[in-house]
Design a protein around this motif. Structure first.
Motif, PDB file in Angstrom:
ATOM      1  N   VAL A 151       0.031 -70.180   0.646  1.00 44.84           N
ATOM      2  CA  VAL A 151       1.404 -70.424   1.137  1.00 44.84           C
ATOM      3  C   VAL A 151       1.982 -71.637   0.424  1.00 44.84           C
ATOM      4  O   VAL A 151       1.257 -72.576   0.074  1.00 44.84           O
ATOM      5  N   LEU A 152       3.289 -71.576   0.248  1.00 48.77           N
ATOM      6  CA  LEU A 152       3.999 -72.709  -0.341  1.00 48.77           C
ATOM      7  C   LEU A 152       3.882 -73.915   0.593  1.00 48.77           C
ATOM      8  O   LEU A 152       3.941 -73.760   1.808  1.00 48.77           O
ATOM      9  N   ILE A 153       3.708 -75.097   0.031  1.00 51.15           N
ATOM     10  CA  ILE A 153       3.714 -76.305   0.861  1.00 51.15           C
ATOM     11  C   ILE A 153       5.179 -76.585   1.229  1.00 51.15           C
ATOM     12  O   ILE A 153       6.028 -76.637   0.343  1.00 51.15           O
ATOM     13  N   SER A 206      16.354 -67.184   4.677  1.00 54.32           N
ATOM     14  CA  SER A 206      15.208 -67.159   3.759  1.00 54.32           C
ATOM     15  C   SER A 206      15.251 -68.340   2.790  1.00 54.32           C
ATOM     16  O   SER A 206      16.319 -68.794   2.387  1.00 54.32           O
ATOM     17  N   ASN A 207      14.055 -68.800   2.459  1.00 55.97           N
ATOM     18  CA  ASN A 207      13.888 -69.731   1.342  1.00 55.97           C
ATOM     19  C   ASN A 207      13.109 -68.921   0.308  1.00 55.97           C
ATOM     20  O   ASN A 207      11.894 -69.002   0.229  1.00 55.97           O
ATOM     21  N   PRO A 208      13.826 -68.095  -0.477  1.00 58.80           N
ATOM     22  CA  PRO A 208      13.117 -67.149  -1.346  1.00 58.80           C
ATOM     23  C   PRO A 208      12.656 -67.838  -2.636  1.00 58.80           C
ATOM     24  O   PRO A 208      13.063 -68.967  -2.911  1.00 58.80           O
ATOM     25  N   PRO A 209      11.810 -67.154  -3.424  1.00 61.83           N
ATOM     26  CA  PRO A 209      11.479 -67.724  -4.730  1.00 61.83           C
ATOM     27  C   PRO A 209      12.736 -67.766  -5.601  1.00 61.83           C
ATOM     28  O   PRO A 209      13.442 -66.763  -5.687  1.00 61.83           O
ATOM     29  N   TYR A 210      13.048 -68.915  -6.202  1.00 62.88           N
ATOM     30  CA  TYR A 210      14.281 -68.974  -7.005  1.00 62.88           C
ATOM     31  C   TYR A 210      14.143 -69.772  -8.298  1.00 62.88           C
ATOM     32  O   TYR A 210      15.127 -70.184  -8.898  1.00 62.88           O
TER      33      TYR A 210
HETATM   34  N1  GLN Z   1       9.616 -70.303   4.314  1.00 64.77           N
HETATM   35  C1  GLN Z   1       8.543 -71.005   3.663  1.00 64.77           C
HETATM   36  C2  GLN Z   1       8.995 -72.388   3.233  1.00 64.77           C
HETATM   37  O1  GLN Z   1      10.178 -72.631   3.151  1.00 64.77           O
HETATM   38  C3  GLN Z   1       8.028 -70.219   2.474  1.00 64.77           C
HETATM   39  C4  GLN Z   1       9.018 -70.057   1.377  1.00 64.77           C
HETATM   40  C5  GLN Z   1       8.473 -69.308   0.197  1.00 64.77           C
HETATM   41  O2  GLN Z   1       7.306 -68.895   0.212  1.00 64.77           O
HETATM   42  N2  GLN Z   1       9.299 -69.144  -0.835  1.00 64.77           N
HETATM   43  O3  GLN Z   1       8.174 -73.245   2.961  1.00 64.77           O
END
Ligand code: GLN
Length: 290
Positions: free
Chosen positions: A93-95, A193-197
């Motif tokens: 998971v993303l930190i 969402s905080n998507p990959p960007y």
């Molecule tokens: N929602 C999580 C975060 O903001 C994961 C986001 C993501 O994996 N891109 O840390």
């Protein structure tokens, strides 16, 4: 032989980290030693002249090595503070970043029921990772219905544990790539969402802490970094109630790109970009027309 007390080992580790160009060397030494000894950081100083046992020293040595090999502190300790709570994190998971608090604050404004305590909204988070966004919302406003998805089973497991600990499990998690396993019915009032960007080509230039350890699937937004926005905005209107909102975190230089994508769909009305504390537009708010 040196008698390694807490204070001596902290000084030694601080200069070792300095030599290896590790950020915040003293703080890092303190956080890792406290974690290794199972005590609070400040308690290190209450016991500063306590000698370390052999097994404590060897355990700490392993943590030092992991950090010098660029592993982020949060993966070593297994937790990261975000929005007033401590979240469990791990490879896969993303930190959570402080930047992401901007989108949470904005969502809280939308979800605040004010005096109408009975008003219940239905919220969906896409790509929840460790669950920091949806859990922070559910913790604050328990009157809404919360759903969150991720494509990664590891992420879902971590997010569920965090939800149980922090938000009393008030969230329904499910496995899904964006909207793939959802029936096309308008039912959400907010999709977040905080998507990959990050553009694929920029990833190589990021710190080794990120490139060697964090999940690429959570970061890589395709050639122009905008793939996730294209995928999400293409479908989100089918799942939103009339007047429903979309909140997305984005890169500081993606304003034009995101606005163009949203403009391709007559179903949406662009509302605004929200700036972070540094003044960069980092969140977009889009509304589905009534
Ligand atoms: N929602 C999580 C975060 O903001 C994961 C986001 C993501 O994996 N891109 O840390």
């Amino acid at each position: 032989m040196i008698d390694w007390t807490i204070i001596k080992i902290l000084s030694w580790t601080e200069s070792y980290f300095k030599d290896h160009c590790i950020d915040s060397p003293r703080l890092t030494a303190e956080v890792l030693l406290a974690h290794c000894l199972g005590i609070k950081r400040l308690d290190l100083y209450l016991q500063f002249d306590r000698p370390l046992q052999k097994n404590e020293l060897s355990g700490f040595r392993i943590l030092i090595k992991r950090r010098v090999r660029n592993e982020p502190v949060a993966y070593i300790t297994g937790e990261k503070g975000f929005f007033e709570s401590d979240f469990k994190v791990g490879t896969g998971v993303l930190i959570p970043r402080p930047d992401t608090e901007t989108i949470v604050e904005q969502a809280l404004k939308i979800l605040d029921p004010g005096k109408k305590k009975s008003c219940t909204k239905t919220v969906l988070e896409l790509g929840t990772g460790s669950g920091v966004i949806i859990i922070s919302l559910a913790k604050e406003f328990g009157n809404h219905l919360y759903f969150a998805s991720d494509i990664s089973p590891v992420a879902l497991e971590i997010a569920k544990k965090n939800a149980e600990k922090i938000a009393l499990g008030r969230i329904c998690f499910f496995s899904c790539s964006w909207f793939s396993s959802l029936k096309e019915t308008p039912r959400f009032d907010l999709i977040i969402s905080n998507p990959p960007y990050i553009p694929t080509g920029d990833i190589r230039g990021l710190e080794p802490e990120i490139t060697k350890f964090e999940p690429m699937i959570a970061l890589d937004g395709g050639r122009d970094g905008l793939d996730s926005f294209k995928d999400i905005l293409k479908k989100a209107h089918n799942y939103l109630n009339p007047g429903g909102k979309i909140l997305l975190e984005m890169g500081f230089d993606q304003k034009e790109g995101v606005k163009n994508i949203s403009g391709q769909y007559p179903q949406y009305e662009f509302i605004e970009f929200i700036r972070d504390l540094a003044g960069h537009s980092r969140v977009v708010l889009i509304k589905k027309i009534n």
